[in-house]
Design a protein around this motif. Sequence first.
Motif, PDB file in Angstrom:
ATOM      1  N   GLU A 239       0.852   3.764   2.124  1.00 44.84           N
ATOM      2  CA  GLU A 239       1.366   4.110   3.448  1.00 44.84           C
ATOM      3  C   GLU A 239       2.637   3.318   3.747  1.00 44.84           C
ATOM      4  O   GLU A 239       3.638   3.873   4.207  1.00 44.84           O
ATOM      5  CB  GLU A 239       0.319   3.802   4.540  1.00 44.84           C
ATOM      6  CG  GLU A 239      -0.984   4.577   4.404  1.00 44.84           C
ATOM      7  CD  GLU A 239      -2.026   3.804   3.582  1.00 44.84           C
ATOM      8  OE1 GLU A 239      -1.650   3.145   2.587  1.00 44.84           O
ATOM      9  OE2 GLU A 239      -3.220   3.874   3.947  1.00 44.84           O
ATOM     10  N   ARG A 240       2.592   2.011   3.471  1.00 45.94           N
ATOM     11  CA  ARG A 240       3.777   1.189   3.741  1.00 45.94           C
ATOM     12  C   ARG A 240       4.930   1.552   2.809  1.00 45.94           C
ATOM     13  O   ARG A 240       6.099   1.522   3.210  1.00 45.94           O
ATOM     14  CB  ARG A 240       3.436  -0.294   3.646  1.00 45.94           C
ATOM     15  CG  ARG A 240       2.639  -0.767   4.869  1.00 45.94           C
ATOM     16  CD  ARG A 240       2.325  -2.241   4.790  1.00 45.94           C
ATOM     17  NE  ARG A 240       1.294  -2.501   3.799  1.00 45.94           N
ATOM     18  CZ  ARG A 240       1.189  -3.580   3.059  1.00 45.94           C
ATOM     19  NH1 ARG A 240       2.086  -4.541   3.180  1.00 45.94           N
ATOM     20  NH2 ARG A 240       0.201  -3.720   2.197  1.00 45.94           N
TER      21      ARG A 240
ATOM     22  N   CYS B 257      -5.494   0.382   5.700  1.00 40.80           N
ATOM     23  CA  CYS B 257      -5.819  -1.019   6.001  1.00 40.80           C
ATOM     24  C   CYS B 257      -5.071  -1.450   7.258  1.00 40.80           C
ATOM     25  O   CYS B 257      -4.171  -0.751   7.750  1.00 40.80           O
ATOM     26  CB  CYS B 257      -5.467  -1.921   4.825  1.00 40.80           C
ATOM     27  SG  CYS B 257      -3.729  -2.412   4.729  1.00 40.80           S
TER      28      CYS B 257
ATOM     29  N   CYS C  88       0.820  -1.207   0.000  1.00 37.35           N
ATOM     30  CA  CYS C  88       0.000   0.000   0.000  1.00 37.35           C
ATOM     31  C   CYS C  88       0.863   1.270   0.000  1.00 37.35           C
ATOM     32  O   CYS C  88       2.049   1.235   0.313  1.00 37.35           O
ATOM     33  CB  CYS C  88      -0.889   0.049   1.251  1.00 37.35           C
ATOM     34  SG  CYS C  88      -1.983  -1.348   1.455  1.00 37.35           S
TER      35      CYS C  88
ATOM     36  N   CYS D 117      -1.173  -1.726   7.077  1.00 34.54           N
ATOM     37  CA  CYS D 117      -0.499  -0.430   7.165  1.00 34.54           C
ATOM     38  C   CYS D 117      -0.542   0.107   8.591  1.00 34.54           C
ATOM     39  O   CYS D 117       0.438   0.671   9.082  1.00 34.54           O
ATOM     40  CB  CYS D 117      -1.138   0.549   6.197  1.00 34.54           C
ATOM     41  SG  CYS D 117      -0.741   0.135   4.476  1.00 34.54           S
TER      42      CYS D 117
HETATM   43 ZN   LIG Z   1      -2.641  -0.718   3.561  1.00 33.46          ZN
END
Ligand SMILES: [Zn+2]
Lengths: 157, 157, 157, 157
Positions: A65-66, A96, A63, A99
Amino acid sequence: MSTPTFSIELTDRDRLIKAAFEAKEFAYSRYSNFRVGAALLTTTGEIIKGANIENASYGGTICAERTAFVKAVSEGKRSFTGLAVVTDVKSAISPCGMCRQVIREFCSQAMPILLVPADYEQRLAEGVADGGVKETCIGELLPDSFGPEDLDRPRTQ
Amino acid sequence: MSTPTFSIELTDRDRLIKAAFEAKEFAYSRYSNFRVGAALLTTTGEIIKGANIENASYGGTICAERTAFVKAVSEGKRSFTGLAVVTDVKSAISPCGMCRQVIREFCSQAMPILLVPADYEQRLAEGVADGGVKETCIGELLPDSFGPEDLDRPRTQ
Amino acid sequence: MSTPTFSIELTDRDRLIKAAFEAKEFAYSRYSNFRVGAALLTTTGEIIKGANIENASYGGTICAERTAFVKAVSEGKRSFTGLAVVTDVKSAISPCGMCRQVIREFCSQAMPILLVPADYEQRLAEGVADGGVKETCIGELLPDSFGPEDLDRPRTQ
Amino acid sequence: MSTPTFSIELTDRDRLIKAAFEAKEFAYSRYSNFRVGAALLTTTGEIIKGANIENASYGGTICAERTAFVKAVSEGKRSFTGLAVVTDVKSAISPCGMCRQVIREFCSQAMPILLVPADYEQRLAEGVADGGVKETCIGELLPDSFGPEDLDRPRTQ
Ligand SMILES: [Zn+2]
Ligand SMILES: [Zn+2]
Ligand SMILES: [Zn+2]
Ligand SMILES: [Zn+2]
């Protein structure tokens, strides 16, 4: 109309949100067609951008964010003061669980997380002072979290 | 001493917690040495057990909770009424964010999740009515969650 | 027409492939619409079935092969003699890299892995002796693999 | 002693390998204590560095190779000519299956992947022309791979 008080200083807040929108442009969202951009603010005022990078295996997807976090940490930046996340949806979309767990590893419980609607600029132009941004933090998003210290607790076996 | 009222009927609660302890015995926790057991109760009263199955790549690790869910769903069971999780730690240990996201996919916000301390039996014997179990739910553990319906929201692009 | 020689004994091969087709029926493939079924044969002749269980986060998705492995291992079964994988595609589809890494953790380099086309039964009926199955193994699918022993190698730091 | 011919031009090869060593310094390998550095070379000669960023959940861990890829792709760089990977082990350590699957998404089958031993510099100093580097590619590391085009194949259902 009075200006609201934000937990991230206004100039940084603006930069951070703009960076999240820019980050979204580089999403590799071939499978979901759901673009996400994230921007991470360090204690020294630097901004690191991330986008979602999907994978044909689905499970190999990382994702936005990660992506932002591994970018920052792999460059020696581990001290953060804010995160902004934006998608193409006109409402605040939340990270999610995966994350949230990665945010948990590196951030304080109260560090501001800004969930930015896709029509943020338009809302600002219409006079909505906060542009529809929803502010939260990992203490709220991942309460009673599992973390590094749990692995060190004494065990019965 | 009066018996407390539990959100899962007492017999099922007992079976579920016992199953989580049994499940833990099959953990493949070669890298963390942190054993976890999970047990999932279906609406028809069946119990599905899961343990953490680690991997040399670390990232390929699948937790006990997710093991229980993929077992159940891959056998056509998608309707659940409770989850119990236990480790070797004498306090209630909470699911990681990845597991919360998988629970979110299949369970109601209020479905009881029982976090069971390793010394549950001893606490019961000592007269602690709930054995030190902490009861929670995904509504509490993953507030303001990202979910399937978010992928269907109208997008600006 | 002579019967080909298979590395898995014919009766078990048949059972294993049938089980993979059955497993596919329980796929939760809401996001990809790509159903996968897997079946794992233990040294004691038991068969464990897995299907892909997807997740709104994409990254939380667990493939059919990994579902079968965590099911088996979480029930104390760690000794395997064959794996069959089938999708809805009329050609042999190969496991993703994440699944190969999990297979690597528990199987010998040479354990037969059967990649089964969706029209296997029809091909058999048409006289194709092996039904179009492609046989491989983890030694072939993940050459020069990273594994548990690498984590134990002496380090310079 | 004659200089060997390398598939990546010598200057770039040197830069790439040095970058992988530098990247390793920023590994967040709190759980495995196994540091990994990766460096990715773009068609325009840029180098992107990655390190492994682990997570208390284990499953949330992202390897050095994937960190380098999501960094690059999230900055709009999707065209690569080489990858170098180094650990603290004095032998060439190979990427895990998850990383191979992510490499597969963005690289050609034949793109050079350099697996660099921790004592590379010392070996060079001792006159080993290639410094003990093992050169491979994703065609070799993930044969018969699952990929984006498989999701587009016609299905029986
Ligand atoms: Zn995520
Ligand atoms: Zn978990
Ligand atoms: Zn897979
Ligand atoms: Zn890896």
